[in-house]
Design a protein around this motif. Structure first.
Motif, PDB file in Angstrom:
ATOM      1  N   HIS A 107       0.834  -1.204   0.000  1.00  0.00           N
ATOM      2  CA  HIS A 107       0.000   0.000   0.000  1.00  0.00           C
ATOM      3  C   HIS A 107       0.866   1.250   0.000  1.00  0.00           C
ATOM      4  N   ARG A 108       0.468   2.191  -0.845  1.00  0.00           N
ATOM      5  CA  ARG A 108       1.035   3.533  -0.807  1.00  0.00           C
ATOM      6  C   ARG A 108      -0.142   4.487  -0.695  1.00  0.00           C
ATOM      7  N   LEU A 109       0.074   5.636  -0.067  1.00  0.00           N
ATOM      8  CA  LEU A 109      -0.972   6.648   0.019  1.00  0.00           C
ATOM      9  C   LEU A 109      -0.352   7.989  -0.326  1.00  0.00           C
ATOM     10  N   VAL A 110      -0.974   8.652  -1.289  1.00  0.00           N
ATOM     11  CA  VAL A 110      -0.629  10.037  -1.589  1.00  0.00           C
ATOM     12  C   VAL A 110      -1.872  10.859  -1.303  1.00  0.00           C
ATOM     13  N   ARG A 111      -1.649  12.147  -1.055  1.00  0.00           N
ATOM     14  CA  ARG A 111      -2.786  13.011  -0.745  1.00  0.00           C
ATOM     15  C   ARG A 111      -2.502  14.419  -1.248  1.00  0.00           C
ATOM     16  N   THR A 112      -3.547  15.207  -1.267  1.00  0.00           N
ATOM     17  CA  THR A 112      -3.398  16.599  -1.645  1.00  0.00           C
ATOM     18  C   THR A 112      -2.725  17.353  -0.500  1.00  0.00           C
ATOM     19  N   PRO A 113      -2.049  18.463  -0.796  1.00  0.00           N
ATOM     20  CA  PRO A 113      -1.469  19.272   0.282  1.00  0.00           C
ATOM     21  C   PRO A 113      -2.526  19.743   1.287  1.00  0.00           C
ATOM     22  N   ALA A 114      -3.751  19.938   0.840  1.00  0.00           N
ATOM     23  CA  ALA A 114      -4.843  20.338   1.739  1.00  0.00           C
ATOM     24  C   ALA A 114      -5.383  19.165   2.554  1.00  0.00           C
ATOM     25  N   ARG A 115      -4.910  17.974   2.260  1.00  0.00           N
ATOM     26  CA  ARG A 115      -5.299  16.748   2.961  1.00  0.00           C
ATOM     27  C   ARG A 115      -6.775  16.414   2.790  1.00  0.00           C
ATOM     28  N   ASP A 116      -7.388  16.897   1.721  1.00  0.00           N
ATOM     29  CA  ASP A 116      -8.811  16.641   1.516  1.00  0.00           C
ATOM     30  C   ASP A 116      -9.081  15.540   0.491  1.00  0.00           C
ATOM     31  N   VAL A 117      -8.021  14.973  -0.079  1.00  0.00           N
ATOM     32  CA  VAL A 117      -8.136  13.833  -0.993  1.00  0.00           C
ATOM     33  C   VAL A 117      -7.020  12.860  -0.650  1.00  0.00           C
ATOM     34  N   HIS A 118      -7.401  11.617  -0.375  1.00  0.00           N
ATOM     35  CA  HIS A 118      -6.437  10.549  -0.102  1.00  0.00           C
ATOM     36  C   HIS A 118      -6.532   9.523  -1.222  1.00  0.00           C
ATOM     37  N   VAL A 119      -5.402   9.233  -1.849  1.00  0.00           N
ATOM     38  CA  VAL A 119      -5.348   8.262  -2.939  1.00  0.00           C
ATOM     39  C   VAL A 119      -4.586   7.046  -2.434  1.00  0.00           C
ATOM     40  N   HIS A 120      -5.310   5.936  -2.287  1.00  0.00           N
ATOM     41  CA  HIS A 120      -4.735   4.673  -1.828  1.00  0.00           C
ATOM     42  C   HIS A 120      -4.309   3.877  -3.054  1.00  0.00           C
ATOM     43  N   LEU A 121      -3.050   3.512  -3.115  1.00  0.00           N
ATOM     44  CA  LEU A 121      -2.535   2.733  -4.230  1.00  0.00           C
ATOM     45  C   LEU A 121      -2.306   1.304  -3.764  1.00  0.00           C
ATOM     46  N   LEU A 122      -2.928   0.384  -4.482  1.00  0.00           N
ATOM     47  CA  LEU A 122      -2.827  -1.043  -4.169  1.00  0.00           C
ATOM     48  C   LEU A 122      -2.552  -1.796  -5.463  1.00  0.00           C
ATOM     49  N   GLU A 123      -2.064  -2.994  -5.312  1.00  0.00           N
ATOM     50  CA  GLU A 123      -1.788  -3.806  -6.490  1.00  0.00           C
ATOM     51  C   GLU A 123      -3.077  -4.455  -6.985  1.00  0.00           C
TER      52      GLU A 123
END
Length: 190
Positions: A107-123
């Motif tokens: 799992h990787r997680l990236v997000r917006t600088p405002a922390r209002d969008v979390h993108v979970h990356l999975l295989e």
């Protein structure tokens, strides 16, 4: 056209929480008809950033369930061919304005600088994706469990949390109960 991929390598073995623990200061908001549009904007942004990769994208979490109060954070799951091949997706997402928050096994997680969008990356094929969708789809169709989940979140958010992950862990028991009912409703026993 996909970028050439290196031979599969071992994944990370521990949690790397970039920036350390963060206190949770977010309250539940009434359902917002703008959440699906925010998801659509970020879906397009991700598709453009990862145009060279074969990905699947879904809106998950409470903001994906009409009628459910939620923290105003859009959760998105993106499946990639190989989670260890970060060169296929991570730099492109960082270039698109997302920030790396979590690197952990599978799992990787990236997000917006405002922390209002979390993108979970999975295989692709990770069972966690099916679990997210099982919960989302059941809450969309079952008003009683949607109400139970919202009441649980409201009760938990009445406490102070030193970290958002602790709050998420506290919801686990009710989530497991709801998913068990979702499986039963689908006639699935495992």
């Amino acid at each position: 056209m996909e970028k050439p991929r290196q031979q599969r390598r071992p994944d990370v073995t521990a949690l790397d929480l970039i920036g350390g623990r963060e206190a949770l200061t977010v309250d539940l908001h009434d359902p917002d008809p703008g959440w699906p549009g925010r998801y659509a904007e970020h879906r397009q942004r991700i598709l453009e950033a990862l145009s060279a990769a074969d990905v699947e994208i879904e809106h998950i979490g409470s903001t994906s369930v009409p009628g459910l109060a939620a923290k105003p954070i859009i959760d998105i799951v993106v499946t990639v061919a190989d989670i260890t091949a970060e060169e296929d997706y991570l730099d492109d997402l960082l270039d698109a304005g997302y920030e790396l928050r979590v690197r952990e096994p599978g799992h990787r997680l990236v997000r917006t600088p405002a922390r209002d969008v979390h993108v979970h990356l999975l295989e692709r094929g990770d069972p966690a994706v099916d679990e997210y969708l099982l919960l989302r789809d059941h809450l969309r169709s079952d008003a009683d469990d949607r109400d139970l989940y919202e009441r649980t979140k409201r009760m938990l958010l009445s406490r102070r949390w030193d970290d958002m992950n602790d709050y998420a862990d506290a919801k686990s028991e009710v989530i497991l109960e709801i998913k068990a009912r979702a499986r039963a409703a689908r006639g699935v026993t495992s």
